[in-house]
Design a protein around this motif. Structure first.
Motif, PDB file in Angstrom:
ATOM      1  N   THR A 305     -18.048  14.823  -5.570  1.00  0.00           N
ATOM      2  CA  THR A 305     -17.300  13.913  -5.485  1.00  0.00           C
ATOM      3  C   THR A 305     -16.827  13.775  -4.201  1.00  0.00           C
ATOM      4  O   THR A 305     -16.418  14.645  -3.579  1.00  0.00           O
ATOM      5  CB  THR A 305     -16.133  14.449  -6.513  1.00  0.00           C
ATOM      6  OG1 THR A 305     -16.518  14.509  -7.926  1.00  0.00           O
ATOM      7  CG2 THR A 305     -14.912  13.270  -6.382  1.00  0.00           C
ATOM      8  N   VAL A 306     -16.706  12.614  -3.684  1.00  0.00           N
ATOM      9  CA  VAL A 306     -16.489  12.245  -2.232  1.00  0.00           C
ATOM     10  C   VAL A 306     -15.180  11.430  -2.102  1.00  0.00           C
ATOM     11  O   VAL A 306     -14.997  10.634  -2.732  1.00  0.00           O
ATOM     12  CB  VAL A 306     -17.582  11.265  -1.538  1.00  0.00           C
ATOM     13  CG1 VAL A 306     -17.327  11.318   0.062  1.00  0.00           C
ATOM     14  CG2 VAL A 306     -18.944  12.062  -1.662  1.00  0.00           C
ATOM     15  N   VAL A 307     -14.202  12.059  -1.349  1.00  0.00           N
ATOM     16  CA  VAL A 307     -12.699  11.635  -1.280  1.00  0.00           C
ATOM     17  C   VAL A 307     -12.735  11.222   0.084  1.00  0.00           C
ATOM     18  O   VAL A 307     -12.942  12.093   1.101  1.00  0.00           O
ATOM     19  CB  VAL A 307     -11.845  13.030  -1.725  1.00  0.00           C
ATOM     20  CG1 VAL A 307     -10.337  12.396  -1.601  1.00  0.00           C
ATOM     21  CG2 VAL A 307     -12.097  13.272  -3.123  1.00  0.00           C
ATOM     22  N   GLY A 308     -11.782  10.274   0.227  1.00  0.00           N
ATOM     23  CA  GLY A 308     -11.354   9.801   1.571  1.00  0.00           C
ATOM     24  C   GLY A 308      -9.986   8.805   1.346  1.00  0.00           C
ATOM     25  O   GLY A 308      -9.160   8.991   0.418  1.00  0.00           O
ATOM     26  N   ARG A 309      -9.470   8.478   2.491  1.00  0.00           N
ATOM     27  CA  ARG A 309      -8.311   7.772   2.673  1.00  0.00           C
ATOM     28  C   ARG A 309      -7.120   8.398   1.708  1.00  0.00           C
ATOM     29  O   ARG A 309      -6.167   7.704   1.231  1.00  0.00           O
ATOM     30  CB  ARG A 309      -8.502   6.300   1.842  1.00  0.00           C
ATOM     31  CG  ARG A 309      -9.454   5.449   2.563  1.00  0.00           C
ATOM     32  CD  ARG A 309      -9.262   4.020   2.499  1.00  0.00           C
ATOM     33  NE  ARG A 309      -8.123   3.690   3.384  1.00  0.00           N
ATOM     34  CZ  ARG A 309      -7.293   2.685   3.131  1.00  0.00           C
ATOM     35  NH1 ARG A 309      -7.354   1.981   2.074  1.00  0.00           N
ATOM     36  NH2 ARG A 309      -6.486   2.394   3.899  1.00  0.00           N
ATOM     37  N   ILE A 310      -7.000   9.475   2.066  1.00  0.00           N
ATOM     38  CA  ILE A 310      -5.848  10.408   1.669  1.00  0.00           C
ATOM     39  C   ILE A 310      -4.490   9.987   2.366  1.00  0.00           C
ATOM     40  O   ILE A 310      -4.546  10.288   3.536  1.00  0.00           O
ATOM     41  CB  ILE A 310      -5.920  12.019   1.513  1.00  0.00           C
ATOM     42  CG1 ILE A 310      -7.221  12.209   1.145  1.00  0.00           C
ATOM     43  CG2 ILE A 310      -4.705  12.714   0.916  1.00  0.00           C
ATOM     44  CD1 ILE A 310      -7.580  13.983   1.281  1.00  0.00           C
ATOM     45  N   ARG A 311      -3.504   9.445   1.519  1.00  0.00           N
ATOM     46  CA  ARG A 311      -2.284   8.993   2.518  1.00  0.00           C
ATOM     47  C   ARG A 311      -1.244   8.781   1.647  1.00  0.00           C
ATOM     48  O   ARG A 311      -1.317   8.976   0.456  1.00  0.00           O
ATOM     49  CB  ARG A 311      -2.857   7.542   2.823  1.00  0.00           C
ATOM     50  CG  ARG A 311      -3.091   6.577   1.897  1.00  0.00           C
ATOM     51  CD  ARG A 311      -4.070   5.530   2.396  1.00  0.00           C
ATOM     52  NE  ARG A 311      -4.140   4.226   1.628  1.00  0.00           N
ATOM     53  CZ  ARG A 311      -4.905   4.207   0.765  1.00  0.00           C
ATOM     54  NH1 ARG A 311      -5.735   5.286   0.272  1.00  0.00           N
ATOM     55  NH2 ARG A 311      -5.209   3.248   0.029  1.00  0.00           N
ATOM     56  N   PRO A 312      -0.086   8.617   2.023  1.00  0.00           N
ATOM     57  CA  PRO A 312       1.296   8.630   1.439  1.00  0.00           C
ATOM     58  C   PRO A 312       1.133   7.257   0.614  1.00  0.00           C
ATOM     59  O   PRO A 312       0.710   6.212   1.015  1.00  0.00           O
ATOM     60  CB  PRO A 312       2.355   8.673   2.390  1.00  0.00           C
ATOM     61  CG  PRO A 312       1.716   9.129   3.633  1.00  0.00           C
ATOM     62  CD  PRO A 312       0.282   8.772   3.696  1.00  0.00           C
ATOM     63  N   CYS A 313       1.770   7.338  -0.827  1.00  0.00           N
ATOM     64  CA  CYS A 313       1.974   6.339  -1.356  1.00  0.00           C
ATOM     65  C   CYS A 313       3.519   6.082  -1.568  1.00  0.00           C
ATOM     66  O   CYS A 313       4.064   7.234  -1.972  1.00  0.00           O
ATOM     67  CB  CYS A 313       1.472   6.404  -2.868  1.00  0.00           C
ATOM     68  SG  CYS A 313       1.495   5.153  -4.218  1.00  0.00           S
ATOM     69  N   SER A 314       4.010   4.959  -1.555  1.00  0.00           N
ATOM     70  CA  SER A 314       5.581   4.531  -1.562  1.00  0.00           C
ATOM     71  C   SER A 314       5.864   4.634  -3.052  1.00  0.00           C
ATOM     72  O   SER A 314       7.263   4.860  -3.305  1.00  0.00           O
ATOM     73  CB  SER A 314       5.606   3.442  -0.973  1.00  0.00           C
ATOM     74  OG  SER A 314       4.868   2.186  -1.596  1.00  0.00           O
ATOM     75  N   LEU A 315       5.181   4.607  -4.070  1.00  0.00           N
ATOM     76  CA  LEU A 315       5.559   4.720  -5.300  1.00  0.00           C
ATOM     77  C   LEU A 315       5.337   6.068  -6.003  1.00  0.00           C
ATOM     78  O   LEU A 315       6.145   6.311  -6.794  1.00  0.00           O
ATOM     79  CB  LEU A 315       4.833   3.663  -6.404  1.00  0.00           C
ATOM     80  CG  LEU A 315       5.084   2.158  -5.792  1.00  0.00           C
ATOM     81  CD1 LEU A 315       4.181   1.165  -6.784  1.00  0.00           C
ATOM     82  CD2 LEU A 315       6.580   1.908  -6.216  1.00  0.00           C
ATOM     83  N   PHE A 316       4.120   6.780  -5.997  1.00  0.00           N
ATOM     84  CA  PHE A 316       3.720   8.003  -6.382  1.00  0.00           C
ATOM     85  C   PHE A 316       3.659   9.138  -5.500  1.00  0.00           C
ATOM     86  O   PHE A 316       3.443  10.032  -6.122  1.00  0.00           O
ATOM     87  CB  PHE A 316       2.334   7.581  -6.861  1.00  0.00           C
ATOM     88  CG  PHE A 316       2.312   6.594  -8.215  1.00  0.00           C
ATOM     89  CD1 PHE A 316       2.405   7.322  -9.489  1.00  0.00           C
ATOM     90  CD2 PHE A 316       2.331   5.457  -8.125  1.00  0.00           C
ATOM     91  CE1 PHE A 316       2.280   6.480 -10.955  1.00  0.00           C
ATOM     92  CE2 PHE A 316       2.341   4.618  -9.428  1.00  0.00           C
ATOM     93  CZ  PHE A 316       2.313   5.151 -10.660  1.00  0.00           C
ATOM     94  N   GLY A 317       3.704   9.023  -4.306  1.00  0.00           N
ATOM     95  CA  GLY A 317       3.865  10.191  -3.481  1.00  0.00           C
ATOM     96  C   GLY A 317       2.471  10.240  -2.669  1.00  0.00           C
ATOM     97  O   GLY A 317       2.516  10.622  -1.527  1.00  0.00           O
TER      98      GLY A 317
END
Length: 348
Positions: A305-317
């Protein structure tokens, strides 16, 4: 050690072909029987299969005579690529006759005594096999792998749930054409288009991860308590399902902490060095525009599984993108890895 004979049900379809491709030269398993529709039964596989994969049809299976879907098969271990409209009773009949059925179909996934397994996520759920045999009075078993879009989401959730806890998740999928089987979606519908509906997909994504991430207690699965809202879309990509996840964690975490936890994640298949298991089940990419299906779906031979663009979310965190090869990790490869784990644990 002699190879374990296996059968592939629904062998002429796209997922059936992927099973045959991945089982070619497998160190544990050897394909000895294939089943197909009434149209295919009694004919050589090479005569009735329109092979759609990039690698050639393995010569060892090309000469096999396709059996009728209702036939008993000369192998204890059976991989089912049957469509859901016919899979249910056929898989039950084989399990009652003593066969171990590793199923890619959706029919039995949510039954309480049927394991729904990703080996890195919930290998202990295979203990439901004993419960299933006791309750149903059969010597075989049905073991399922999840929906091809549930897979990348659940892989990501396992280490996050264990480390931070998870309260809820919003999932938006961009699903490849091969997920619809061959010939798939008509070109007139999908070219220059996105179809914002895939029948039956969203309900699966809202319950399957909770079962897999639940706990086995007193012969039953207590589902994980987080909630999921899913939107599913078909996009003009051949292979590789991309999911956008917004996740609310029980304990707040920075993108860097989430990335570190995902990178460090390993499971029992990696510990046991199972043949189909990727060395690194979750690969984190730092580029701002990855993962991409064409460039990343074959990571870990299609099993990572390839993951990217991990960043803050203004609604969920926290929010991120996850990608999985839908016909390998999300289908045939998942069933094969389940069988490898069952072999390692003595279920075969």
């Amino acid at each position: 050690m002699a190879a374990i004979p296996v059968a592939v049900l629904g062998a002429t379809g796209a997922v059936g072909q992927r099973f045959i491709q991945l089982l070619d030269k497998h160190p544990l398993f050897q394909v000895v029987a294939l089943t197909g529709s009434e149209r295919s039964a009694g004919k050589k596989y090479r005569e009735v299969c329109r092979w759609v994969l990039d690698t050639p049809m393995p010569p060892e299976v090309a000469h096999l005579t396709v059996l009728d879907a209702e036939a008993d098969v000369p192998a204890q271990l059976v991989f089912s690529a049957l469509p859901s409209n016919v899979a249910g009773p056929i898989e039950q009949r084989l399990a009652a006759a003593g066969h171990i059925v590793c199923s890619n179909a959706s029919n039995h996934r949510m039954e309480p005594d049927v394991p729904l397994v990703i080996p890195e996520v919930n290998p202990d759920h295979l203990n439901l096999i004993a419960v299933q045999r006791r309750r149903r009075g059969w010597s075989g078993a049905i073991v399922t792998n999840p929906n091809c879009t549930s897979t990348p989401a659940t892989m990501v959730l396992r280490p996050l749930l264990d480390t931070f806890g998870v309260r809820r998740m919003l999932l938006v999928s961009m699903q490849a054409l091969s997920g619809a089987g061959y010939p798939g979606v008509p070109s007139y519908d999908i070219v220059d288009n996105v179809i914002p509906f895939i029948g039956g997909e969203e309900p699966k994504l809202e319950v399957e991860p909770q079962k897999m991430l639940g706990q086995l207690r007193d012969d039953t699965i207590v589902p994980a308590s987080f909630t999921t809202s899913a939107h599913c879309n078909r996009v003009p990509v051949l292979e590789g399902h991309l999911v956008c996840l917004s996740i609310e964690l029980e304990r707040k975490a920075s993108p860097e902490e989430v990335a570190d936890v995902l990178r460090a994640f390993r499971g029992l298949p990696q510990e046991l060095r199972l043949p189909t298991a990727p060395e690194q089940p979750i690969i984190v990419r730092d580029e701002p525009d990855r993962p991409q299906p064409r460039r990343d779906r074959d990571a870990g031979r299609g099993m990572a599984t390839v993951v990217g663009r991990i960043r803050p979310c203004s609604l969920f965190g926290i929010k991120l993108i996850a990608l999985s090869h839908n016909t390998i990790r999300g289908a045939a490869g998942a069933s094969i890895l389940n069988a490898e784990l069952m072999h390692a644990q003595g279920w075969l």
